[in-house]
Scaffold this active site. Structure first.
Site, mmCIF file in Angstrom:
data_model
loop_
_atom_site.group_PDB
_atom_site.id
_atom_site.type_symbol
_atom_site.label_atom_id
_atom_site.label_comp_id
_atom_site.label_asym_id
_atom_site.label_seq_id
_atom_site.Cartn_x
_atom_site.Cartn_y
_atom_site.Cartn_z
ATOM 1 N N ARG A 12 92.528 41.653 2.988
ATOM 2 C CA ARG A 12 91.232 41.007 3.170
ATOM 3 C C ARG A 12 90.552 41.494 4.445
ATOM 4 O O ARG A 12 91.214 41.739 5.449
ATOM 5 C CB ARG A 12 91.409 39.485 3.258
ATOM 6 C CG ARG A 12 92.069 38.849 2.059
ATOM 7 C CD ARG A 12 91.228 38.762 0.850
ATOM 8 N NE ARG A 12 89.943 38.114 1.066
ATOM 9 C CZ ARG A 12 89.151 37.705 0.052
ATOM 10 N NH1 ARG A 12 89.526 37.870 -1.204
ATOM 11 N NH2 ARG A 12 87.994 37.156 0.310
ATOM 12 N N VAL A 13 89.256 41.589 4.381
ATOM 13 C CA VAL A 13 88.500 41.962 5.568
ATOM 14 C C VAL A 13 87.697 40.770 6.111
ATOM 15 O O VAL A 13 86.880 40.920 6.992
ATOM 16 C CB VAL A 13 87.543 43.142 5.295
ATOM 17 C CG1 VAL A 13 88.330 44.403 5.015
ATOM 18 C CG2 VAL A 13 86.602 42.827 4.142
ATOM 19 N N ASP A 14 87.923 39.603 5.507
ATOM 20 C CA ASP A 14 87.233 38.414 6.014
ATOM 21 C C ASP A 14 88.269 37.461 6.610
ATOM 22 O O ASP A 14 89.412 37.825 6.804
ATOM 23 C CB ASP A 14 86.429 37.749 4.894
ATOM 24 C CG ASP A 14 87.292 37.469 3.663
ATOM 25 O OD1 ASP A 14 88.527 37.610 3.740
ATOM 26 O OD2 ASP A 14 86.729 37.107 2.618
ATOM 27 N N ASP A 15 87.869 36.240 6.862
ATOM 28 C CA ASP A 15 88.807 35.298 7.474
ATOM 29 C C ASP A 15 89.626 34.544 6.439
ATOM 30 O O ASP A 15 89.772 33.323 6.501
ATOM 31 C CB ASP A 15 88.050 34.339 8.401
ATOM 32 C CG ASP A 15 87.580 35.071 9.650
ATOM 33 O OD1 ASP A 15 88.306 35.964 10.108
ATOM 34 O OD2 ASP A 15 86.478 34.757 10.136
#
Ligand code: PRX
Length: 695
Positions: free
Chosen positions: A563-566
């Site tokens: 994932r590149v988000d939180d």
């Protein structure tokens, strides 16, 4: 450890530099491209002889048609299902789509105007074709020796009985039904019963807390909830009914009263007479369902009528109710299942997922049943009573296709080869993996030890939102590379884009997006179409954004990097850092919390929480436990932090933004890589935090 053994090297750097919120800012460092791995694993000649697609060239040809003529491609497949009213062709098209926010509202429809029913296609169709006596479910209980077998005809009868009961309670087309059950055969049966009468099922994983269940109830407002008295997972018994009671009280206080709670008595722990009971609301399943008629009229629904809601975590705010509709989802779940596992009629399929997650919807319930498959439904956990349980079950039912998550593979791998080799496993043909990137060492163990080098591995990349597989091998069609999900499924057009939403070509890395609609994609978020657009379609205009980073190699193979988000992925479960933070902050002694993921040998990622206490409150073991318990009761045990790191202060910029990049480095003990801290309001915070590591 996992770090460094794979194409996952770049994971940390993507995380550090490409927090999705930073997208509007200047570009971060380029995504590190890890060393190319050349080991390609080819399927045997014998396997390829039975492959549905037996070469990359054959795939390319089919793929080409699927993207150039999606209506023709999917229309042909859809025609093999039963439609009460055939889907109409409008201007030569069977679908309409706009996924570009610049062109207006995002809207996707497939087969609109056609009328069908997914339950009819999954059950009646096979029974009518003479497959009534074929086993649908081999149910295997948590405890060894507890099992049951249900044929297609029997499943259909049970579905009809439950559907009749639901109808008798006034449940009708479009109504939401909440399901909070363990992995009894009654769980997929409940989903199918809803589908049969056009009701919308909303399954909540029975590991979620009362608070989480309550929030989901408040969002989708069901008038009935289906549950069971208890669940036994491994050696532990949990009284589910108590959790439901608690959630229903909260729901009433929150403004929504659920009229009926239908409880399956699975004879665990508490006796019926000792179960807390609310007359008028609570009803034992066994008292009312088995006496119903075994036939039930199907409710024909439009292809675009809602089939189910499933809540999933995002990087911010409350969980999102991902909404899937009927026709496109049906066609997509069935087709992906068939091809990614090279399914044949004599296969015995086993997916270890729980119906509380999307995998249990698409590949434990709908996909296999739509193909008329026999499958194992397992109530327990892979290592109970011991690490040989899975392979014992494989031998017991002659399982040919086995589908599980990397976290299970890694945990079994730690028990060594002996528990595997003790069992024959000679029936196995295809192995599958889902939920998170599989590191090459686990891939190889799975291939060599579990599959005796005989079974291709389908590493399937997809999401709750995608409804079905997006990037996956078609076993036998092309060589596999350990750790790569390989190539896009038919009709899926992935795009690797940079931070300026520019599509990259050839070998590259960046954000994984999709540039056109596919039949199985979600249509909206329950009650919040704006959030649907902002989360998935606004970050990279013209694309669906997955939230994942990836790399594409010179052979066109995709390597997912996380994932590149939180959002963190713990044992294949998606958890929003914001949700864990808000649970921690709900504790009266907690002033502030910041949560990040860190590499975890078995879980893939673990949860690392930095906690600032109120002034004058002392750190203590007791408080640590209380904070962890706050997360358990707000979300569920599976979201409990692995580490609580006491933080006198958090690293913040002058504008008050927490710099998670620094926290991730501290969490992963890469203290020399904390990087530039000059933009912090107070740089001494970092040193303080480092000193408190492990305290
Ligand atoms: O990060 C990806 C990871 O799981 C996320 C989707 O989670 P969820 O909606 O809960 O669905 C899980 C089951 C499909 C993705 O954004 N993920 C899932 N499968 C893979 C994966 N990452 C790498 N490789 C996979 N095969």
């Amino acid at each position: 450890g996992r770090r460094g053994d794979s194409g996952l090297n770049s994971l940390a750097s993507i995380r550090a530099n490409f927090a999705i919120k930073a997208l509007d800012g200047p570009a971060g460092d380029a995504v590190a491209v890890s060393v190319e791995r050349e080991d390609v694993v080819e399927a045997s000649e014998a396997f390829r002889e039975r492959a549905l697609v037996s070469s990359r060239a054959q795939y390319e040809e089919m793929y080409k048609r699927s993207v150039e003529d999606p209506d023709g491609f999917w229309g042909d497949i859809a025609s093999t299902f039963f439609w009460k009213k055939k889907f109409p062709v409008k201007d030569g098209k069977l679908h309409s789509e706009n996924i570009d926010v610049r062109k207006g509202r995002v809207a996707v429809e497939w087969f609109k105007g056609g009328e069908t029913n997914i339950c009819y296609n999954a059950l009646d169709r096979h029974v009518e074709a003479g497959l009534g006596d074929k086993v649908a479910f081999y149910w295997e209980g948590n405890d060894v020796g507890v099992d049951a077998k249900l044929t297609y005809k029997e499943v259909l009868e049970r579905v009809c009985q439950l559907a009749n009961y639901l109808r008798s309670q006034g449940v009708k087309k479009g109504d939401a039904v909440a399901i909070y059950m363990p992995m009894l055969a009654e769980l997929p049966i409940a989903m199918l019963a809803c589908a049969r009468i056009g009701a919308v099922h909303s399954v909540v994983f029975a590991g979620f807390s009362a608070e989480s269940l309550y929030q989901r109830i408040l969002d989708c407002k069901p008038n009935i909830i289906l549950t069971s008295s208890a669940v036994k997972r491994g050696a532990k018994i949990i009284n589910l009914k108590d959790i439901v009671d608690d959630a229903l009280v909260r729901a009433s206080e929150g403004g929504h009263t659920v009229g009926t709670c239908l409880t399956f008595d699975n004879n665990l722990a508490i006796k019926r007479e000792d179960t807390a009971w609310q007359e008028g609301r609570d009803i034992w399943w066994q008292d009312v369902v088995p006496s119903q008629e075994k036939k039930c009229e199907v409710e024909w629904v439009d292809a675009e009528d809602t089939l189910f809601l499933l809540y999933t975590s995002g990087s911010t705010g409350k969980p999102k109710g991902v909404l899937h509709t009927t026709g496109g989802y049906m066609v997509y779940a069935a087709t992906t299942f068939k091809h990614a596992f090279n399914y044949h009629d004599d296969d015995v399929y086993w997916c270890t997922a729980d119906c509380g997650w999307i995998t249990g919807h698409s590949y434990l319930t709908y996909g296999p049943l739509l193909n008329g498959a026999s499958m194992v439904v397992f109530e327990g956990v892979p290592n109970y009573p011991d690490a040989g349980r899975c392979w014992e079950i494989v031998d017991k039912y002659n399982v040919t296709i086995f589908y599980t998550a990397p976290t299970a593979i890694r945990s079994l791998m730690r028990s060594g080869d002996e528990p595997v080799k003790r069992h024959s496993r000679k029936s196995l043909r295809v192995l599958g993996s889902v939920g998170e990137p599989i590191n090459p060492s686990a891939w190889k163990w799975y291939h060599e030890v579990v599959g005796d080098k005989r079974c291709p591995i389908s590493d399937t990349w997809w999401q709750t939102e995608t409804g079905g597989f997006m990037i996956t091998p078609l076993p036998g069609a092309w060589g596999l590379k350990p750790g790569s999900a390989t190539l896009p499924f038919f009709g899926v057009q992935p795009a690797v884009v940079d931070e300026n939403a520019q599509e990259q070509h050839g070998e590259c890395s960046g954000y994984l997006c999709v540039k056109a609609a596919w039949p199985g994609m979600m249509r909206t978020l329950q009650g919040d179409h704006d959030r649907y657009e902002t989360t998935y379609f606004a970050p990279f205009k013209g694309f669906y954004f997955s939230g994942d980073g990836c790399r594409r190699d010179k052979d066109g193979y995709y390597w997912l990097t996380g994932r590149v988000d939180d959002v963190i992925n713990v044992s294949g479960h998606r958890i929003g850092t914001a949700e864990v933070e808000s649970a921690l902050v709900s504790h009266p002694m907690c002033a502030e919390a910041a949560v990040v993921g860190f590499d975890h040998e078995v879980k893939g990622q673990g949860i690392y929480a930095f906690v600032t206490l109120l002034e004058d409150v002392e750190y203590s073991e007791e408080l640590r436990k209380a904070l962890i318990n706050a997360v358990r009761s707000q979300i569920g045990a599976f979201a409990a932090p692995d580490v609580i790191h006491w933080a006198p202060g958090l690293p913040k910029t002058r504008s008050g933004k927490i710099m998670r990049r620094i926290l991730r480095k501290i969490a992963s003990n890469e203290l020399d890589q904390v990087g530039d801290i000059s933009t912090l309001a107070d740089t001494s915070v970092v040193e303080q935090l480092i000193n408190l590591r492990g305290k």
